[in-house]
Design an enzyme around this catalytic site. Sequence first.
Site, PDB file in Angstrom:
ATOM      1  N   ASP A 148     -11.293  -3.856 -14.324  1.00  0.00           N
ATOM      2  CA  ASP A 148     -11.135  -4.656 -13.114  1.00  0.00           C
ATOM      3  C   ASP A 148     -11.176  -3.761 -11.877  1.00  0.00           C
ATOM      4  O   ASP A 148     -11.910  -4.032 -10.919  1.00  0.00           O
ATOM      5  CB  ASP A 148      -9.807  -5.418 -13.171  1.00  0.00           C
ATOM      6  CG  ASP A 148      -9.509  -6.178 -11.892  1.00  0.00           C
ATOM      7  OD1 ASP A 148     -10.048  -7.286 -11.724  1.00  0.00           O
ATOM      8  OD2 ASP A 148      -8.733  -5.669 -11.057  1.00  0.00           O
ATOM      9  N   THR A 183      -6.528 -21.494 -10.587  1.00  0.00           N
ATOM     10  CA  THR A 183      -5.497 -20.857  -9.758  1.00  0.00           C
ATOM     11  C   THR A 183      -5.962 -20.649  -8.322  1.00  0.00           C
ATOM     12  O   THR A 183      -5.262 -21.006  -7.371  1.00  0.00           O
ATOM     13  CB  THR A 183      -5.094 -19.503 -10.375  1.00  0.00           C
ATOM     14  OG1 THR A 183      -4.627 -19.717 -11.714  1.00  0.00           O
ATOM     15  CG2 THR A 183      -3.981 -18.852  -9.566  1.00  0.00           C
ATOM     16  N   LYS A 185     -14.023  -3.288  -8.624  1.00  0.00           N
ATOM     17  CA  LYS A 185     -13.612  -3.340  -7.219  1.00  0.00           C
ATOM     18  C   LYS A 185     -14.030  -2.084  -6.458  1.00  0.00           C
ATOM     19  O   LYS A 185     -14.506  -2.181  -5.319  1.00  0.00           O
ATOM     20  CB  LYS A 185     -12.103  -3.556  -7.132  1.00  0.00           C
ATOM     21  CG  LYS A 185     -11.682  -4.945  -7.610  1.00  0.00           C
ATOM     22  CD  LYS A 185     -10.178  -5.099  -7.717  1.00  0.00           C
ATOM     23  CE  LYS A 185      -9.804  -6.509  -8.144  1.00  0.00           C
ATOM     24  NZ  LYS A 185      -8.347  -6.676  -8.335  1.00  0.00           N
TER      25      LYS A 185
END
Length: 400
Positions: free
Chosen positions: A196, A11, A200
């Site tokens: 996730d 992607t 970050k």
Amino acid sequence: MIKIAVMGYGTIGSGVVQVIETNQDSICRKIGEGIEVKYILDLRNFEGDPIQSRVVHDYKTIAEDPDVAIVVESMGGIEPAYTFVKAMLEAGKSVTTSNKALVAAHGADLIATAKHKNVNFMFEASVGGGIPIIRALNSCLTADRIEEISGIVNGTTNYMMTKMAEEGCDFEEVLKEAQEKGYAEKDPTADIEGHDAGRKIAILTSLIAGQQVDFEDVYTEGISSITATDILYAKKMDRVIKLLATSRQVADTYTVMVAPFLLPKEHPLYTVNGVFNAVFVRGNMLGDAMFYGSGAGSLPTASAVVADVVELAKHIGKHIELEWRPEKLEIADYRQQSTRFFVRTNAEKPEIERIFDTVQYIDVPEAAGEIGFVTSEMKEEDYEKKAAQLGSVIQMIRFH
């Protein structure tokens, strides 16, 4: 002509090639010379695709080619990405990546390797997709001491919370829809359980603190326990529930966590909906600022990667100083942080008041058989003790 290589043609990798080919004229003007994708590293062959002639299967082909000055890593995961990126840096090539798992685990090491080899390691797209938050922290906000970063940094969970708030849907229903639309992975655990976002905020805290913050140390809660009933209570309080990644300065360290929070209407992150992301920053001189944009998707993320490619091309032969030392930062205990708590319980009011003293009751007719209330401000550890005494907590969500 600057030659680059793209490792991983999924992607993001395919998006990088598309951005470079679509916007080549403007990109080349910004760099001051031409740019060309010489290699694409992938396990597949792409028979009949225009990129087929550029596909290679051995990363050493790229590492050993002196013509390649810049490498884009878009494979994802820690290995073999770490081995490949390390080899590229050791070979004197600058690297940019969108891989938050790699950056969170090995950012300090890869920055040190880049410095040793007089090249650069950049990772703008690893945190906010198309939002230029890392460049802002490293370039525009260097005169400030950053006191707080609070962000909606996961498009999947923000989309889900928005749908739940707008349509009153249950969690499982919204998750299924997010998967059907391609916003959520087949295995959504990393998103919905906050891992996730945890990676970050660990990256952002490492940058503002200047040393390593291990994402395993970040206290993390996801959104899988949020229900349609919680949304009703939030609306009654004129608030919204958002999964926030937060980092707040405490003395010479930071309190770092990921959890659902109840935001008031006046908070800048209140209106950030759908798959959009935003990062709120408070500096001791700047005051408040917010960075907003598309946090996911092929082209927004690829745009941030290519912005790194342009920056790397402008600095060939010159290392850009980036403070992120490998020494581990001991982050503050989140239990010492104070806030108010929204609580749902099956307990009776006298018992609630005996344990929590002064509370504000929230009446939602649809939530029959339970009581919702908001505590006074207290430390997390004090709330945990009182909740244990109460013994029948259905849900707890923090105020922000």
